[in-house]
Scaffold this active site. Structure first.
Site, PDB file in Angstrom:
ATOM      1  N   ARG A  24       6.957  -3.013   3.349  1.00 51.76           N
ATOM      2  CA  ARG A  24       8.352  -2.868   3.906  1.00 51.76           C
ATOM      3  C   ARG A  24       9.089  -1.995   3.231  1.00 51.76           C
ATOM      4  O   ARG A  24       9.642  -1.133   3.887  1.00 51.76           O
ATOM      5  CB  ARG A  24       9.032  -4.271   4.108  1.00 51.76           C
ATOM      6  CG  ARG A  24       8.300  -5.325   5.051  1.00 51.76           C
ATOM      7  CD  ARG A  24       8.987  -6.720   4.832  1.00 51.76           C
ATOM      8  NE  ARG A  24       8.824  -7.287   3.618  1.00 51.76           N
ATOM      9  CZ  ARG A  24       9.441  -8.068   3.352  1.00 51.76           C
ATOM     10  NH1 ARG A  24      10.205  -8.805   3.995  1.00 51.76           N
ATOM     11  NH2 ARG A  24       9.286  -8.507   1.877  1.00 51.76           N
ATOM     12  N   ASN A  42       8.181  -9.016   7.789  1.00 49.46           N
ATOM     13  CA  ASN A  42       7.172  -9.715   7.539  1.00 49.46           C
ATOM     14  C   ASN A  42       6.885 -10.918   8.627  1.00 49.46           C
ATOM     15  O   ASN A  42       7.923 -11.356   8.977  1.00 49.46           O
ATOM     16  CB  ASN A  42       6.931 -10.336   6.338  1.00 49.46           C
ATOM     17  CG  ASN A  42       6.451  -9.707   5.223  1.00 49.46           C
ATOM     18  OD1 ASN A  42       5.986  -8.339   5.107  1.00 49.46           O
ATOM     19  ND2 ASN A  42       6.575 -10.208   3.856  1.00 49.46           N
TER      20      ASN A  42
END
Length: 99
Positions: A24, A42
């Protein structure tokens, strides 16, 4: 007479070893470098999902990164793209990590 390039929006989900590998954070950095907006997060099933918006060629660059590059420790098995469409304006002001 508008010379503005068309804006695109696309949703994505990345499968493989993409959690616990700073995916990320790297996605956020890459999106800012390319110049697209949207988000990444996520999922509970071990994937990474999100949305990218921006000029078509920049969205395509981010799609390539999401499907082929990723973070240094990640292993991308596949990336699914969906809901690809032309939009009249950006819905986000930046690219952010969601939790």
């Amino acid at each position: 007479m508008s010379t503005a390039r068309p804006l695109k929006s696309v949703d994505y989900e990345v499968f493989g070893r993409v959690q616990g590998v700073c995916f990320r954070m790297y996605a956020e950095d890459e999106a800012r470098k390319i110049g697209v907006v949207g988000w990444v997060k996520n999922t509970s099933k071990g994937t990474v999902t999100g949305q990218v918006q921006g000029p078509e060629e920049k969205v395509n660059s981010m799609k390539s990164w999401l499907s082929k590059v990723g973070s240094p420790s990640s292993r991308i098995d596949r990336t699914n793209f969906s809901n690809e469409k032309t939009i009249s304006k950006l819905e986000y002001s930046n690219f952010s990590v969601r939790y």
